[in-house]
Each structure stands twice: as C-alpha cells, then as structure tokens.
Design an enzyme around this catalytic site. Structure first.
Site, short mmCIF file in Angstrom:
data_model
loop_
_atom_site.label_atom_id
_atom_site.label_comp_id
_atom_site.label_asym_id
_atom_site.label_seq_id
_atom_site.Cartn_x
_atom_site.Cartn_y
_atom_site.Cartn_z
N ASP A 214 0.83 -1.21 0.00
CA ASP A 214 0.00 0.00 0.00
C ASP A 214 0.86 1.27 0.00
O ASP A 214 2.09 1.19 -0.10
CB ASP A 214 -0.94 -0.04 1.21
N GLY B 243 -2.75 4.88 -8.27
CA GLY B 243 -2.74 5.56 -9.55
C GLY B 243 -2.28 6.99 -9.51
O GLY B 243 -2.43 7.73 -10.49
N ASP C 67 -9.77 4.35 -4.35
CA ASP C 67 -10.55 3.24 -3.80
C ASP C 67 -11.95 3.17 -4.41
O ASP C 67 -12.58 4.19 -4.70
CB ASP C 67 -10.69 3.39 -2.29
#
Length: 212
Positions: A85, A120, A140
């Site tokens: 992440d 992104g 998300d």
C-alpha cells in the site's frame, strides 16, 4: 476458480529488536506460517499486506526502511501474494519506494505476486511493469454503480500498458456489497473481466447471497 486468500491490514503489531515484523498474537496465536500452511493445505495460495510508508493505512508498522527484513521474512514464510500500500509515505520518490521493495523481494529468490497499491497517483501503468505484477490505476472503489463506472472510465486509458505478467488494477470487486442490484453486480464482474483486472472478492463470504 479462485486461487488466493489474501489477508489485508492489521495482522501485524510491531517489530522485534532486529527489525523483523511481529504478528498480532491475539488474532493469530499460531503465527502466520501456520495460517499459510493451513491455506496451502486447502489447495489455495496465501497473500499478505504491508505498506511502502512508515505505517500501514491503519497505523501498523510499514515497510519503509525495513525492505530487506520484510522481504526476508515473507520469503521464509513462503507468502504467495503481497499487497503493498501507499499510506504514510514520505518525501521519498514513489518510484524509489516501490523499486526498493522489488529489489529486496527479488534478492530472496522466492517468487510471489507483487501487487502495488499506489492508487494511480503517479500513473503507475506507465512505469510499473518491470517493478510489480499489478498496480492500482485508481483510487478506492465503493459499492455503488457510480463508483464502478467512474473507476472503469479512469482505467480505460491505461489498457495499452498491461500484458502478461503485469495488470491494471482499478480496485477489488464489490459484488455482494452495498445495495448493488444483481444486474449491476453481473455488469461489474463482466467489465472487470473484459479489462483483465485482478478479480479480488471483497465481500463477506459467510453472508453471500445465493444469486451473487
């Protein structure tokens, strides 16, 4: 047809004196290797989660600065999939943060699927193919038709950058979540297949409706 069972954030609580990650003893009293062995015994592969920042999104220890220790322990544990992440990131260039973990993982010689969750922000489709196996191309998702179509449209321009071994990821499937109609769920699933996105189920499998 599903292959992986992936454990997301909050399985880890601290690091030991040598900098190696420590599992939550309350949630996983037998340890992650025992859980991985159980999942493997079912004929499935096992995935874990960490973060390219100082902490994970839920405030657990991140991997920044501990790339070698984490790559070593995940190799020892024979992890098959690793989601990485992007919370609590520093001023360090995002390319460098993900490249450092790529290099540490490769140095172990243990093969795994490296899932880059960079959201992104820096157009990873244009540079991530040599670094990871999938990369988030969007923010998300949530279980609404507007969110699904918005992320689908945002992902479309990156199709030329994906190919065998590296896939665009507009986030996980929301089938079985929220108030999506059956038609919306079918369309969502079909569209994610058409764009060759990773098919990751994010619903509670214990409460899934028969039609879903």
């Amino acid at each position: 047809g599903y292959t992986y069972v992936n454990l997301d954030d909050c399985w880890q609580v601290s690091r030991n004196a040598s900098g190696f990650i420590v599992e939550d003893p309350k949630s996983f009293p037998s340890g992650i290797p025992a859980l991985r062995e159980f999942v493997h015994s079912l004929g499935l592969k096992f995935g874990l989660y960490s973060d390219a920042g100082t902490n994970t999104c839920e405030g657990r220890p991140g991997s920044l600065g501990y790339e070698v220790q984490d790559a070593t322990i995940y190799s020892d544990w024979k992890i098959d999939d690793w989601k990485y992440d992007n919370c609590y990131s520093t001023a360090m260039d995002v390319h460098e943060r993900y490249q450092r973990m790529h290099d540490a993982l490769n140095d172990t010689g243990h093969p795994l699927f490296f899932s880059m969750c960079e959201w992104g922000q820096e157009d990873p489709a244009t540079w991530a193919m040599p670094v990871g196996n999938s990369w988030r191309t969007t923010g998300d998702i949530n279980p609404s038709w507007r969110s699904i179509t918005t992320l689908l449209d945002a992902n479309d321009k990156w199709h030329a950058y994906a190919g065998p071994g590296g896939w665009n990821d507009p986030d996980m499937l929301e089938v079985g979540n929220g108030k999506l109609t059956l038609a919306e769920q079918r369309s969502h699933f079909t569209l994610w297949c058409l764009i060759k996105a990773p098919l990751l189920l994010g619903m509670d499998l214990r409460a899934i409706a028969d039609e879903t």
